[in-house]
Scaffold this motif. Structure first.
Motif, mmCIF file in Angstrom:
data_model
loop_
_atom_site.group_PDB
_atom_site.id
_atom_site.type_symbol
_atom_site.label_atom_id
_atom_site.label_comp_id
_atom_site.label_asym_id
_atom_site.label_seq_id
_atom_site.Cartn_x
_atom_site.Cartn_y
_atom_site.Cartn_z
ATOM 1 N N ILE A 1 20.555 88.997 70.312
ATOM 2 C CA ILE A 1 19.929 90.258 69.907
ATOM 3 C C ILE A 1 20.074 91.290 71.023
ATOM 4 O O ILE A 1 20.431 92.440 70.763
ATOM 5 N N ALA A 2 19.833 90.885 72.258
ATOM 6 C CA ALA A 2 19.948 91.804 73.399
ATOM 7 C C ALA A 2 21.365 92.363 73.517
ATOM 8 O O ALA A 2 21.550 93.549 73.798
ATOM 9 N N GLU A 3 22.370 91.518 73.275
ATOM 10 C CA GLU A 3 23.757 91.973 73.327
ATOM 11 C C GLU A 3 24.063 92.945 72.192
ATOM 12 O O GLU A 3 24.645 94.005 72.402
ATOM 13 N N LEU A 4 23.683 92.578 70.968
ATOM 14 C CA LEU A 4 23.943 93.428 69.807
ATOM 15 C C LEU A 4 23.191 94.757 69.900
ATOM 16 O O LEU A 4 23.642 95.763 69.354
ATOM 17 N N HIS B 1 19.180 102.537 54.950
ATOM 18 C CA HIS B 1 20.105 101.852 54.040
ATOM 19 C C HIS B 1 19.394 100.644 53.444
ATOM 20 O O HIS B 1 19.397 99.560 54.023
ATOM 21 N N PRO B 2 18.793 100.832 52.264
ATOM 22 C CA PRO B 2 17.986 99.770 51.667
ATOM 23 C C PRO B 2 18.780 98.513 51.311
ATOM 24 O O PRO B 2 18.195 97.441 51.172
ATOM 25 N N GLU B 3 20.092 98.620 51.204
ATOM 26 C CA GLU B 3 20.900 97.431 50.901
ATOM 27 C C GLU B 3 21.020 96.492 52.093
ATOM 28 O O GLU B 3 21.433 95.345 51.944
ATOM 29 N N LEU B 4 20.652 96.969 53.271
ATOM 30 C CA LEU B 4 20.735 96.149 54.487
ATOM 31 C C LEU B 4 19.383 95.497 54.762
ATOM 32 O O LEU B 4 18.580 95.994 55.534
ATOM 33 N N GLY B 5 19.150 94.390 54.104
ATOM 34 C CA GLY B 5 17.916 93.642 54.289
ATOM 35 C C GLY B 5 18.218 92.223 54.742
ATOM 36 O O GLY B 5 19.376 91.866 54.980
ATOM 37 N N ASN B 6 17.189 91.424 54.823
ATOM 38 C CA ASN B 6 17.327 90.035 55.244
ATOM 39 C C ASN B 6 17.852 89.202 54.072
ATOM 40 O O ASN B 6 17.095 88.809 53.192
ATOM 41 N N LYS B 7 19.134 88.925 54.083
ATOM 42 C CA LYS B 7 19.770 88.158 53.000
ATOM 43 C C LYS B 7 19.288 86.710 52.976
ATOM 44 O O LYS B 7 19.430 86.023 51.974
ATOM 45 N N ASN B 8 18.723 86.242 54.085
ATOM 46 C CA ASN B 8 18.261 84.853 54.196
ATOM 47 C C ASN B 8 16.765 84.709 53.936
ATOM 48 O O ASN B 8 16.225 83.618 54.028
ATOM 49 N N GLY B 9 16.105 85.804 53.634
ATOM 50 C CA GLY B 9 14.653 85.780 53.494
ATOM 51 C C GLY B 9 14.191 85.865 52.054
ATOM 52 O O GLY B 9 14.955 85.680 51.107
ATOM 53 N N ASN B 10 12.945 86.181 51.884
ATOM 54 C CA ASN B 10 12.314 86.316 50.579
ATOM 55 C C ASN B 10 12.762 87.635 49.943
ATOM 56 O O ASN B 10 12.556 88.699 50.527
ATOM 57 N N PRO B 11 13.358 87.584 48.744
ATOM 58 C CA PRO B 11 13.838 88.831 48.125
ATOM 59 C C PRO B 11 12.722 89.825 47.788
ATOM 60 O O PRO B 11 12.998 91.009 47.588
ATOM 61 N N ASN B 12 11.469 89.381 47.762
ATOM 62 C CA ASN B 12 10.347 90.294 47.524
ATOM 63 C C ASN B 12 9.969 91.087 48.773
ATOM 64 O O ASN B 12 9.233 92.066 48.691
ATOM 65 N N ALA C 1 15.043 84.830 64.995
ATOM 66 C CA ALA C 1 16.107 85.581 65.666
ATOM 67 C C ALA C 1 17.442 85.447 64.940
ATOM 68 O O ALA C 1 18.211 86.414 64.882
ATOM 69 N N GLU C 2 17.722 84.287 64.385
ATOM 70 C CA GLU C 2 19.003 84.077 63.706
ATOM 71 C C GLU C 2 19.163 85.045 62.534
ATOM 72 O O GLU C 2 20.242 85.606 62.322
ATOM 73 N N HIS C 3 18.096 85.242 61.771
ATOM 74 C CA HIS C 3 18.157 86.167 60.643
ATOM 75 C C HIS C 3 18.308 87.610 61.126
ATOM 76 O O HIS C 3 19.023 88.406 60.505
ATOM 77 N N VAL C 4 17.647 87.949 62.223
ATOM 78 C CA VAL C 4 17.784 89.294 62.795
ATOM 79 C C VAL C 4 19.230 89.521 63.230
ATOM 80 O O VAL C 4 19.823 90.566 62.929
ATOM 81 N N VAL C 5 19.810 88.537 63.916
ATOM 82 C CA VAL C 5 21.204 88.643 64.368
ATOM 83 C C VAL C 5 22.130 88.858 63.175
ATOM 84 O O VAL C 5 23.011 89.714 63.195
ATOM 85 N N SER C 6 21.926 88.095 62.133
ATOM 86 C CA SER C 6 22.740 88.229 60.925
ATOM 87 C C SER C 6 22.628 89.643 60.342
ATOM 88 O O SER C 6 23.637 90.264 59.980
ATOM 89 N N LYS D 1 10.515 85.126 69.804
ATOM 90 C CA LYS D 1 11.824 84.716 69.289
ATOM 91 C C LYS D 1 12.830 85.852 69.465
ATOM 92 O O LYS D 1 13.972 85.630 69.870
ATOM 93 N N PHE D 2 12.408 87.052 69.153
ATOM 94 C CA PHE D 2 13.238 88.246 69.281
ATOM 95 C C PHE D 2 13.543 88.506 70.759
ATOM 96 O O PHE D 2 14.695 88.694 71.146
ATOM 97 N N ALA D 3 12.499 88.527 71.577
ATOM 98 C CA ALA D 3 12.633 88.878 72.998
ATOM 99 C C ALA D 3 13.505 87.884 73.764
ATOM 100 O O ALA D 3 14.210 88.273 74.705
ATOM 101 N N GLU D 4 13.499 86.626 73.367
ATOM 102 C CA GLU D 4 14.249 85.592 74.086
ATOM 103 C C GLU D 4 15.695 85.461 73.614
ATOM 104 O O GLU D 4 16.477 84.735 74.230
#
Length: 170
Positions: free
Chosen positions: A80-83, A123-134, A142-147, A73-76
């Protein structure tokens, strides 16, 4: 005399191949995309400091099912490649992960994606806002990585970073 010369040449070839293999492995995406310019941890930290670019750090294991699922998902992802051009990209696999608590802000689960400022500070405040808070640094698509990359780019580059960083020093 000729046997000694052959042995010396063989040794030089072997050493050259070993060094070449180290360079190839450092540049390899290890499944996360060979089209991205990956660095080792030490080289990446040095480059970030001199370039002023933030770091995106991936920590994963070869045996991990979640890591294996994220890799294609990441590689394709073209986004992500642009960012990735706006980051120093570091890819740590298996034993490459250093024993550093700063790289495990909420545990040692994998895969973890962390964002560091150009000085190498996590920077611990920069985490996956769309994921599990634990598991704030776990990304499953890939969408969450891009975000996450967009948020990190906004907070760790340019005027926003300089203003916050200057305030930290005062």
């Amino acid at each position: 005399m000729q046997t000694s010369l052959v042995n010396i040449v063989s040794l030089q070839v072997l050493l050259s191949l070993t060094c070449f293999q180290d360079v190839v492995e450092a540049a390899s995406g290890k499944g996360f995309g060979d089209n991205i310019h990956w660095r080792t941890l030490d080289d990446g930290k040095k480059e970030a400091e001199t370039s002023g670019l933030p770091i995106m750090l991936i920590i994963h294991k070869t045996w991990c099912g979640a890591c294996k699922a994220l890799k294609p998902k990441f590689a394709e992802s073209k986004e992500i490649a642009e960012l990735a051009h706006n980051f120093v990209m570091i890819n740590l696999e298996d034993e490459e992960e250093p024993k550093d608590d700063a790289l495990s802000p909420d545990g040692g689960y994998i895969p973890r994606i962390l964002f560091l400022d150009p000085s190498g500070k996590v920077h611990p405040e920069l985490g996956n806002k769309n994921g599990n808070p634990n598991y704030k640094y776990f990304y499953s698509n890939a969408e969450h990585v891009v975000s996450g990359m967009k948020e990190a780019q906004e907070k760790l580059t340019g005027d926003a970073y300089k203003q916050g960083h200057t305030a930290d020093e005062l």
